[in-house]
Write a protein that holds these residues in place. Structure first.
Motif, short mmCIF file in Angstrom:
data_model
loop_
_atom_site.label_atom_id
_atom_site.label_comp_id
_atom_site.label_asym_id
_atom_site.label_seq_id
_atom_site.Cartn_x
_atom_site.Cartn_y
_atom_site.Cartn_z
N LEU A 23 0.74 -1.63 0.49
CA LEU A 23 -0.43 -0.03 0.26
C LEU A 23 0.79 1.49 -0.08
O LEU A 23 0.84 1.97 -0.49
CB LEU A 23 -0.91 0.45 1.50
CG LEU A 23 -1.91 0.97 1.75
CD1 LEU A 23 -2.91 1.05 -0.20
CD2 LEU A 23 -2.91 0.89 2.78
N LEU A 24 2.16 1.48 0.19
CA LEU A 24 2.63 2.22 0.66
C LEU A 24 3.62 2.77 -0.30
O LEU A 24 3.54 4.03 -0.82
CB LEU A 24 3.74 2.19 1.97
CG LEU A 24 3.37 2.34 3.34
CD1 LEU A 24 3.88 1.60 4.72
CD2 LEU A 24 2.74 3.74 4.01
N LYS A 25 3.92 1.96 -1.09
CA LYS A 25 4.33 1.25 -2.52
C LYS A 25 3.71 2.07 -3.46
O LYS A 25 4.25 2.70 -4.01
CB LYS A 25 4.86 0.57 -2.62
CG LYS A 25 6.44 0.41 -3.96
CD LYS A 25 7.14 -0.99 -4.42
CE LYS A 25 8.04 -1.20 -5.58
NZ LYS A 25 7.48 -2.25 -6.01
N GLN A 26 2.78 1.54 -3.63
CA GLN A 26 1.15 2.11 -4.50
C GLN A 26 1.09 3.69 -3.88
O GLN A 26 0.92 4.14 -4.91
CB GLN A 26 0.35 1.54 -4.76
CG GLN A 26 0.46 0.53 -4.79
CD GLN A 26 -0.57 -0.86 -4.99
OE1 GLN A 26 -1.99 -0.81 -5.88
NE2 GLN A 26 -0.23 -2.33 -5.03
N PHE A 212 -4.03 7.15 0.53
CA PHE A 212 -4.39 5.05 0.86
C PHE A 212 -5.67 5.00 -0.20
O PHE A 212 -6.12 4.03 -0.41
CB PHE A 212 -4.41 4.81 2.36
CG PHE A 212 -2.80 4.98 3.11
CD1 PHE A 212 -2.06 4.95 1.96
CD2 PHE A 212 -2.65 4.81 3.77
CE1 PHE A 212 -1.03 4.96 2.74
CE2 PHE A 212 -1.83 4.05 5.00
CZ PHE A 212 -0.86 4.45 4.10
N LYS A 213 -6.41 6.39 -0.54
CA LYS A 213 -8.39 6.50 -0.45
C LYS A 213 -8.21 5.69 -1.97
O LYS A 213 -8.39 5.17 -2.30
CB LYS A 213 -8.63 6.91 -0.26
CG LYS A 213 -9.62 7.70 1.57
CD LYS A 213 -10.42 8.51 1.55
CE LYS A 213 -11.25 8.82 2.84
NZ LYS A 213 -11.13 10.11 2.74
N GLY A 214 -6.60 6.97 -2.62
CA GLY A 214 -7.29 6.55 -4.08
C GLY A 214 -6.27 5.15 -4.58
O GLY A 214 -6.53 4.28 -5.40
N VAL A 215 -5.82 4.77 -3.87
CA VAL A 215 -4.97 3.24 -4.62
C VAL A 215 -6.50 2.37 -3.58
O VAL A 215 -6.21 1.76 -4.79
CB VAL A 215 -3.69 2.44 -3.60
CG1 VAL A 215 -3.57 1.86 -3.54
CG2 VAL A 215 -2.43 4.11 -3.59
N ILE A 216 -6.83 2.13 -2.89
CA ILE A 216 -7.80 1.66 -2.40
C ILE A 216 -8.98 1.76 -3.63
O ILE A 216 -9.71 0.78 -4.19
CB ILE A 216 -8.27 1.59 -0.78
CG1 ILE A 216 -7.48 1.62 0.23
CG2 ILE A 216 -9.50 0.58 -0.91
CD1 ILE A 216 -7.76 2.05 1.26
N ALA A 217 -9.43 2.75 -3.97
CA ALA A 217 -10.54 3.26 -5.18
C ALA A 217 -9.65 2.24 -6.38
O ALA A 217 -10.66 1.63 -7.33
CB ALA A 217 -10.15 4.28 -5.17
#
Ligand code: PRT
Ligand code: ZN
Length: 220
Positions: A23-26, A212-217
């Protein structure tokens, strides 16, 4: 912890570490190479990672040693049941990985097939506070046998009549001749924070949450 930099507690290795580092990398966080086994510094964000056991994350955040942390709701809920300070922590963002369920299970075709059958029985678990709270709510008196791991072997070893353990695929239960009959808690990785311990880094926490929200979406 230097002023203005956010300290994020992450599991050192394991299921949460894997998902957390992905998650941190993305999210575009670049980690500097470090020989230090405890701390990792981000190069492009005012962020330091503290690498510890997942069980220690709630108390590190509650005490203010870290401003925020990535932890499973199962570990957070167990710690919150034992500590008022941990119970006061906020879940800032649900992270959508490391999903699992804390379940009650017992041997197939044994005497325990339902919650009511637990009366007077012994239950092995690594989550004694959550298990006790669940039983209390249902008016059931049972003995709780606390185990650090390999809980699934307890019925076979006659240590307990049932278990309360995490399940993801169900393969471990099946391999041990156990069947789940009740869900105690649904869990996923969450970002928790201590707003009083942000050390001038509230903006960094906001930035992290947005990324984080952007990656999760993008994963959905
Ligand atoms: O060393 P440290 O204390 O940091 O690590 P740990 O060994 O306590 O934790 P780890 O890495 O195994 O798990 C960290 C977190 O991942 C847990 O607290 C949960 O939030 C989450 N998670 C997700 C799981 C599982 N899925 C999971 N399946 N944690 C453990 N399991 C175990 C479970 O205990 C059982 O033994 O896997 C087995 C069941 O899996 P299935 O697929 O056979 O059902
Ligand atoms: Zn652990």
């Amino acid at each position: 912890m230097s002023a203005g930099r956010l300290t994020l507690a992450v599991q050192k290795s394991g299921r949460l570490a894997e998902g957390g580092f992905d998650l941190l990398k993305q999210s575009g966080v670049k980690l500097a190479y470090a020989r230090d086994a405890l701390m990792r510094r981000a190069e492009n964000v005012p962020l330091d990672l503290m690498l510890i056991r997942d069980d220690d994350i709630p108390s590190f955040v509650a005490s203010g040693a870290c401003g925020c942390g990535i932890v499973g709701e199962n570990v957070l809920a167990e710690a919150a049941a034992r500590s008022a300070r941990v119970a006061g922590l906020q879940i800032v963002q649900r992270l959508g990985f490391a999903r699992c369920t804390l379940k009650l299970a017992a041997p197939l075709e044994g005497p325990v097939q339902s919650v009511a059958d637990l009366e007077g029985r012994a239950i092995a678990t690594s989550y004694p506070a959550l298990t006790a709270a669940y039983l209390k709510e249902r008016g059931i008196t049972a003995e709780i046998v606390e185990m650090g791991g390999s809980v699934e072997v307890a019925p076979r070893m006659k240590i307990a009549d049932a278990i309360c353990d995490l399940v993801s695929t169900g393969a471990t239960l099946e391999a041990n001749g156990l069947a789940a009959f009740e869900t105690v808690l649904e869990s996923e990785a969450v970002l928790i924070a201590n707003r009083e311990a942000l050390n001038g880094a509230a903006a960094t926490l906001d930035l992290l949450v947005e990324r984080f929200k952007g990656v999760i979406a993008s994963r959905q």
